[in-house]
Design a protein around this motif. Structure first.
Motif, short mmCIF file in Angstrom:
data_model
loop_
_atom_site.label_atom_id
_atom_site.label_comp_id
_atom_site.label_asym_id
_atom_site.label_seq_id
_atom_site.Cartn_x
_atom_site.Cartn_y
_atom_site.Cartn_z
N ILE A 87 14.58 3.58 41.67
CA ILE A 87 13.65 3.96 42.73
C ILE A 87 14.41 4.29 44.01
O ILE A 87 14.04 5.19 44.77
N ASP A 88 15.51 3.58 44.25
CA ASP A 88 16.33 3.84 45.43
C ASP A 88 16.93 5.24 45.32
O ASP A 88 16.82 6.06 46.24
N ARG A 89 17.54 5.53 44.17
CA ARG A 89 18.21 6.81 44.01
C ARG A 89 17.20 7.96 43.92
O ARG A 89 17.45 9.06 44.43
N ALA A 90 16.06 7.71 43.32
CA ALA A 90 15.03 8.76 43.21
C ALA A 90 14.57 9.18 44.61
O ALA A 90 14.43 10.37 44.91
N GLY A 91 14.35 8.19 45.49
CA GLY A 91 13.91 8.49 46.85
C GLY A 91 14.99 9.24 47.62
O GLY A 91 14.69 10.18 48.38
N ARG A 92 16.23 8.82 47.42
CA ARG A 92 17.32 9.51 48.13
C ARG A 92 17.49 10.93 47.60
O ARG A 92 17.70 11.87 48.36
N ALA A 93 17.35 11.11 46.29
CA ALA A 93 17.43 12.45 45.70
C ALA A 93 16.33 13.34 46.27
O ALA A 93 16.53 14.52 46.53
N LEU A 94 15.15 12.76 46.45
CA LEU A 94 13.99 13.49 46.96
C LEU A 94 14.22 13.93 48.40
O LEU A 94 14.05 15.10 48.76
N ILE A 95 14.63 12.99 49.24
CA ILE A 95 14.76 13.26 50.67
C ILE A 95 15.97 14.13 50.98
O ILE A 95 15.94 14.95 51.89
N ASP A 96 17.03 13.98 50.19
CA ASP A 96 18.25 14.75 50.42
C ASP A 96 18.36 15.99 49.55
O ASP A 96 19.37 16.70 49.61
N ALA A 97 17.36 16.26 48.74
CA ALA A 97 17.40 17.38 47.78
C ALA A 97 18.70 17.31 46.98
O ALA A 97 19.45 18.29 46.88
#
Lengths: 221, 221
Positions: free
Chosen positions: A27-37
């Protein structure tokens, strides 16, 4: 016989802790992937979800084995049955993280719903905190963490409502793709919080023997 | 002792059948409420969901009792553990029907997403068939029904994809509310199909002893 049982039960606990650690990472990496494209990070989350599913299957088989071979009673029985429920909840949380990463990957090189970045960031942070706290709860049964998970879920519910209000306001001029993405992302994060609370409640029940009233657990969203 | 066990196991089967009947009623009525903009019917679905939750709790307690008092082994154990999993899946299907009804109620007196009525009607029909077939499977273990549930789910997956394609086409001029509703409804129906297949697979496993390969069960939606 008792020693084998204790060892098997310990392994069930270890499996749950490992699943919760992987879910928190996801969930941490998914959110960062989302926000940072971040396409690469999104892809990793998607692939790594299989590991969570694998542990769930192993854990379920182990629980069946314990039930069949050891015929546990009382508290031990509740622990085994609770472990079965929590493993399927953790697997579902992993899927939600994967769905978030799939949206991130799908919009690359653009970011998904840029206009909602502040809200998505808050959702990412609340969901990640909740997942880390679930991980902590499975390690040490500190019921203060259970209270904090519920607080994170309340934040996620409120951000979910806020997102819908924003989209229904006449000022929302984003296209259909962004409306769809915002709807799904908001729902994924809100469901993630629900699942985290479900685990927190089960641990509370195991520790205190008391079940929070059904009125609190019935979500009318 | 054996007679008590048989009676308890019979009750578990009865509870599952009752839940599946209520779920089939719920998804059928929710879809009709949605398509006909029937506020009264929508409200009934929402209220009646509590009955499904109540049976789930009773069933779970009964299963725990059987595990504690009877220490079942082999097939009986798998039946009890499978019942626990199926009850939580059925409860989730009831929730999805309730969510569909909540959208119908929220848009009253308008219909939700009128331009998608043909698609929503097809989703409603496929989901209702799937639920009735799950009900049949729990009554008589006819594996032909399991194959039909998977076919219904494939239709729901295809309608889900079709809905998203429609919304992303430049011809889509509906407002944010309708885009949100279409996104959610499509997802609710697609998830309903997933859950129905999950139950069908578990019954297949109980009957045949064979688990369909994990490759088939991993959804990458």
């Amino acid at each position: 016989m008792r020693e084998i049982f204790e060892a098997e039960l310990q392994q069930v606990g270890d499996d749950l802790q490992e699943m919760s650690a992987l879910v928190a990472e996801a969930i941490d990496r998914a959110g960062r992937a989302l926000i940072d494209a971040d396409h690469q990070l999104a892809q990793e989350v998607i692939v790594d979800d299989l590991a969570i599913d694998t542990i769930e299957r192993a854990l379920d088989e182990r629980c069946l084995y314990i039930l069949a071979q050891q015929a546990p009673v009382a508290t031990d029985l509740r622990i085994v049955v609770t472990a079965l429920r929590m493993s399927s909840t953790l697997e579902r949380m992993g899927d939600l993280a994967r769905h978030i990463a799939q949206i991130a990957r799908g919009r690359y090189p653009d970011r998904a719903v840029p206009v909602l970045e502040p809200t998505l960031r808050e959702m990412h942070e609340a969901a990640t905190r909740a997942a880390r706290r679930v991980q902590g709860l499975l390690e040490n049964r500190d019921l203060e963490l259970a209270a904090q998970v519920k607080a994170d879920d309340a934040i996620l519910d409120q951000l979910h409502r806020q997102t819908f209000t924003t989209m229904l306001d006449e000022g929302w001029t984003e296209d259909a793709q962004q409306t769809i993405d915002a709807t799904l992302l908001s729902r994924f994060y809100e469901r993630f919080g629900d699942h985290a609370v479900s685990i927190a409640r089960r641990i509370e029940f195991l520790v205190t023997g008391e079940l929070e009233s059904a009125a609190h657990s019935h979500h009318d969203n």
